[in-house]
Design an enzyme around this catalytic site. Structure first.
Site, mmCIF file in Angstrom:
data_model
loop_
_atom_site.group_PDB
_atom_site.id
_atom_site.type_symbol
_atom_site.label_atom_id
_atom_site.label_comp_id
_atom_site.label_asym_id
_atom_site.label_seq_id
_atom_site.Cartn_x
_atom_site.Cartn_y
_atom_site.Cartn_z
ATOM 1 N N HIS A 54 -0.498 -7.191 20.878
ATOM 2 C CA HIS A 54 -1.583 -7.013 21.260
ATOM 3 C C HIS A 54 -2.364 -5.904 22.171
ATOM 4 O O HIS A 54 -1.467 -5.412 23.134
ATOM 5 C CB HIS A 54 -2.963 -8.153 21.294
ATOM 6 C CG HIS A 54 -2.934 -9.257 20.597
ATOM 7 N ND1 HIS A 54 -3.448 -9.968 20.372
ATOM 8 C CD2 HIS A 54 -2.065 -9.103 18.980
ATOM 9 C CE1 HIS A 54 -3.211 -10.913 19.657
ATOM 10 N NE2 HIS A 54 -2.202 -9.947 18.566
ATOM 11 N N GLU A 56 -4.140 -5.573 25.070
ATOM 12 C CA GLU A 56 -4.513 -5.887 26.437
ATOM 13 C C GLU A 56 -2.749 -5.891 26.840
ATOM 14 O O GLU A 56 -2.779 -5.485 28.286
ATOM 15 C CB GLU A 56 -4.817 -7.186 26.561
ATOM 16 C CG GLU A 56 -6.251 -7.011 26.194
ATOM 17 C CD GLU A 56 -6.221 -7.042 24.388
ATOM 18 O OE1 GLU A 56 -5.400 -6.809 23.225
ATOM 19 O OE2 GLU A 56 -7.680 -7.957 24.122
ATOM 20 N N ALA A 164 -12.773 9.734 -9.848
ATOM 21 C CA ALA A 164 -12.259 10.474 -9.968
ATOM 22 C C ALA A 164 -13.017 11.210 -11.104
ATOM 23 O O ALA A 164 -12.995 10.770 -12.826
ATOM 24 C CB ALA A 164 -11.225 11.418 -10.180
ATOM 25 N N THR A 171 -14.944 11.386 -16.974
ATOM 26 C CA THR A 171 -13.275 11.036 -16.175
ATOM 27 C C THR A 171 -11.763 11.465 -17.129
ATOM 28 O O THR A 171 -11.049 11.345 -17.028
ATOM 29 C CB THR A 171 -13.284 9.633 -16.405
ATOM 30 O OG1 THR A 171 -12.917 9.275 -17.521
ATOM 31 C CG2 THR A 171 -13.505 9.240 -14.920
ATOM 32 N N TRP A 180 -5.315 15.693 -14.147
ATOM 33 C CA TRP A 180 -5.894 16.740 -12.913
ATOM 34 C C TRP A 180 -7.393 17.430 -13.268
ATOM 35 O O TRP A 180 -7.255 18.806 -13.371
ATOM 36 C CB TRP A 180 -4.485 18.086 -13.511
ATOM 37 C CG TRP A 180 -3.463 17.218 -13.682
ATOM 38 C CD1 TRP A 180 -2.226 17.504 -15.065
ATOM 39 C CD2 TRP A 180 -2.819 16.429 -12.476
ATOM 40 N NE1 TRP A 180 -1.093 17.113 -14.100
ATOM 41 C CE2 TRP A 180 -1.584 16.083 -13.448
ATOM 42 C CE3 TRP A 180 -3.368 15.244 -12.015
ATOM 43 C CZ2 TRP A 180 -0.784 14.710 -12.668
ATOM 44 C CZ3 TRP A 180 -2.198 14.160 -11.672
ATOM 45 C CH2 TRP A 180 -1.117 14.266 -12.106
ATOM 46 N N THR A 206 -5.511 0.350 -17.491
ATOM 47 C CA THR A 206 -4.749 1.107 -17.256
ATOM 48 C C THR A 206 -3.215 1.491 -17.143
ATOM 49 O O THR A 206 -2.928 2.647 -16.959
ATOM 50 C CB THR A 206 -5.732 1.516 -15.371
ATOM 51 O OG1 THR A 206 -7.015 1.723 -15.449
ATOM 52 C CG2 THR A 206 -4.750 3.091 -15.219
ATOM 53 N N ARG A 217 2.796 8.288 -2.214
ATOM 54 C CA ARG A 217 3.455 9.116 -2.716
ATOM 55 C C ARG A 217 2.798 10.816 -1.674
ATOM 56 O O ARG A 217 1.264 10.591 -1.499
ATOM 57 C CB ARG A 217 3.682 9.868 -3.527
ATOM 58 C CG ARG A 217 4.548 8.494 -4.876
ATOM 59 C CD ARG A 217 4.423 9.247 -6.698
ATOM 60 N NE ARG A 217 4.027 9.596 -6.740
ATOM 61 C CZ ARG A 217 2.662 8.982 -7.380
ATOM 62 N NH1 ARG A 217 2.483 7.708 -7.337
ATOM 63 N NH2 ARG A 217 1.429 8.927 -8.413
ATOM 64 N N GLU A 300 -8.345 1.336 -8.407
ATOM 65 C CA GLU A 300 -8.250 3.132 -9.091
ATOM 66 C C GLU A 300 -7.892 1.917 -10.182
ATOM 67 O O GLU A 300 -6.781 1.543 -10.982
ATOM 68 C CB GLU A 300 -6.820 3.300 -8.474
ATOM 69 C CG GLU A 300 -6.534 3.972 -7.429
ATOM 70 C CD GLU A 300 -5.985 5.477 -7.066
ATOM 71 O OE1 GLU A 300 -5.914 6.023 -8.361
ATOM 72 O OE2 GLU A 300 -5.915 5.392 -6.103
ATOM 73 N N ALA A 303 -12.738 1.973 -16.467
ATOM 74 C CA ALA A 303 -14.220 2.262 -16.373
ATOM 75 C C ALA A 303 -14.953 0.512 -16.892
ATOM 76 O O ALA A 303 -15.775 0.279 -15.930
ATOM 77 C CB ALA A 303 -15.183 2.751 -17.582
HETATM 78 C C1 AOF Z 1 -6.337 -8.659 21.006
HETATM 79 N N1 AOF Z 1 -6.118 -7.655 20.708
HETATM 80 O O1 AOF Z 1 -4.758 -6.073 20.179
HETATM 81 C C2 AOF Z 1 -5.871 -7.558 18.989
HETATM 82 C C3 AOF Z 1 -6.579 -8.702 18.530
HETATM 83 O O2 AOF Z 1 -1.029 -13.544 14.974
HETATM 84 P P1 AOF Z 1 -2.167 -13.148 16.845
HETATM 85 O O3 AOF Z 1 -1.778 -13.383 17.887
HETATM 86 O O4 AOF Z 1 -1.569 -11.698 16.073
HETATM 87 O O5 AOF Z 1 -3.860 -12.717 16.249
HETATM 88 C C4 AOF Z 1 -4.596 -12.008 15.602
HETATM 89 C C5 AOF Z 1 -5.569 -12.153 16.085
HETATM 90 O O6 AOF Z 1 -5.487 -11.201 17.343
HETATM 91 C C6 AOF Z 1 -6.917 -11.584 14.917
HETATM 92 O O7 AOF Z 1 -7.056 -12.248 14.194
HETATM 93 C C7 AOF Z 1 -7.742 -11.077 16.055
HETATM 94 O O8 AOF Z 1 -8.854 -11.777 16.057
HETATM 95 C C8 AOF Z 1 -6.900 -10.145 17.058
HETATM 96 N N2 AOF Z 1 -6.811 -9.126 16.887
HETATM 97 N N3 AOF Z 1 -6.928 -9.548 20.071
HETATM 98 O O9 AOF Z 1 -6.858 -9.536 21.735
HETATM 99 C C9 AOF Z 1 -5.164 -7.097 20.036
HETATM 100 N N4 AOF Z 1 -5.356 -6.806 17.594
HETATM 101 ZN ZN ZN Z 2 -4.381 -10.674 21.731
#
Ligand code: AOF
Ligand code: ZN
Length: 369
Positions: A54, A56, A164, A171, A180, A206, A217, A300, A303
């Site tokens: 993560h 931190e 679109a 459409t 297009w 579709t 792409r 995508e 209707a």
């Molecule tokens: C943080 N810092 O950069 C992110 C967080 O399965 P894990 O351990 O990767 O945890 C996923 C969960 O952690 C995610 O659902 C969300 O609650 C949190 N994400 N937390 O401290 C991060 N990406």
């Molecule tokens: Zn975390």
């Protein structure tokens, strides 16, 4: 001499770092973190692909790699640090153990496994903690992870429906010709939106009419979204182009053992869901996609499926490309039940409008007010 900056400044820097995270973090949100002491940036990080570190932890590693002492420093994060053992250990504990003295978070984590517990761990350990003090930055941090927040809060993905049409809302021509209407620039932009989604959804109508590939792409992407085809009566042919590559999921309401076996034999998953009025129950489908950790769903479709999703109030955002052409007659964007009074019309609001020369791109969101 470093000039100490405001908390806003560092939160904005953390947001910019979060933007460097790729779609491969999904279903995990994109988060940025910067560690600062006395106006000096000690470490910076952002969320790595799912299962890896993560933000931190990346910022702490960055600081340590440069030989900085982070004890007593402030950590700015775009999301409340996590408190749980998921695929990785809790970031809140990592910040405490590193001796961080103060944490400023842009917004709380909506994940029920975290939701306030990350901040509580920090406070209990004696850190000074602030969260959500800057409303515009909190909003930007949510926007960056709009699908993650939607899924955590509702169990369903954020649904973005791409359409679109000509300036007068058609459409296709009455003879069926539809290719297009919009420009190459608009089509390329459409692929950017496909790329940020976890899955692309279309209907059997579709597939039978256009045989789309439903992939990204023309732009580079680290991964292709899952392809989902709503096909209540299993009419899809195993030769359909969208089933030839990547991960495909065919969603039916009525089983046909032979057809299902043929699809499964070529690695296509067939999901049988309860029927609502003879068709796939779309609300049940979205809950299932939420369960499968789809944060953003890109629709995508034609209707009929578009109309059904809208009538079921399952669409969060419309992405509409309008070409400056007048077709005069022909197919429209949606089939929805006839209204008898303008007051019955659902109210939407424009979220973003841009010229994508020569076309116009409109993002509209359901009016929650
Ligand atoms: C943080 N810092 O950069 C992110 C967080 O399965 P894990 O351990 O990767 O945890 C996923 C969960 O952690 C995610 O659902 C969300 O609650 C949190 N994400 N937390 O401290 C991060 N990406
Ligand atoms: Zn975390």
């Amino acid at each position: 001499m470093n000039q100490p900056q405001t908390d806003r400044h560092y939160l904005q820097l953390a947001l910019a770092l979060a933007a460097r995270a790729t779609i491969e973090t999904s279903p995990n949100p994109k988060v940025g973190c910067v560690i600062v002491t006395d106006g000096q940036i000690l470490g910076q990080g952002w969320t790595q692909p799912v299962g890896q570190a993560h933000a931190e932890v990346m910022a702490l590693r960055d600081a340590h790699a440069q030989g900085h002492v982070v004890a007593g420093a402030t950590a700015y994060v775009t999301l409340e640090p996590c408190s749980h053992f998921g695929r990785t250990p809790p970031c809140a504990n990592a910040l405490v153990e590193a001796g961080i003295a103060r944490v400023v978070a842009a917004v709380g984590d909506a994940n029920p496994q975290v939701a306030g517990r990350g901040l509580a761990i920090l406070r209990q350990a004696g850190l000074q903690v602030e969260c959500g003090q800057e409303p515009d930055i909190a909003l930007a941090a949510r926007e960056m992870n709009v699908g993650f927040f939607r899924r955590m809060e509702s169990g369903k993905p954020w649904v973005r429906m791409k359409m679109a049409a000509s300036l007068d809302g058609h459409t296709a021509l009455p003879n069926g010709q539809s290719q297009w209407i919009t420009s190459p620039a608009a089509r390329l932009d459409g692929h950017q939106w496909r790329a940020r989604a976890d899955a692309i959804l279309t209907g059997i109508g579709t597939v039978l009419a256009d045989d789309p590939q439903l992939n990204v792409r023309g732009i580079s992407t680290p991964r292709q979204p899952i392809k989902i085809i709503v096909d209540s009566h299993l009419r899809i042919a195993p030769q359909a182009r969208c089933l030839q590559q990547g991960v495909s999921l065919v969603v039916a309401a009525h089983d046909d053992a032979e057809k299902r076996a043929a699809l499964e034999a070529q690695g296509v998953e067939v999901l049988l869901l309860p029927a609502a009025h003879g068709r796939v129950d779309l609300s049940a489908l979205l809950l299932e996609l939420g369960r499968r950790q789809i944060n953003e769903l890109h629709v995508e479709a034609g209707a009929v499926l578009n109309g059904a999703l809208l009538e079921a109030k399952l669409v969060d955002e419309l992405l509409v490309y309008l070409a400056p052409k007048l077709l005069g007659s022909g197919a429209g964007l949606l089939h929805i039940s006839e209204l008898t009074h303008v007051d019955q019309a659902e109210s939407w609001q424009y979220h973003d409008v841009q010229m994508l020369a020569p076309d116009l791109r409109i993002l509209a969101r359901r009016n929650l007010a």
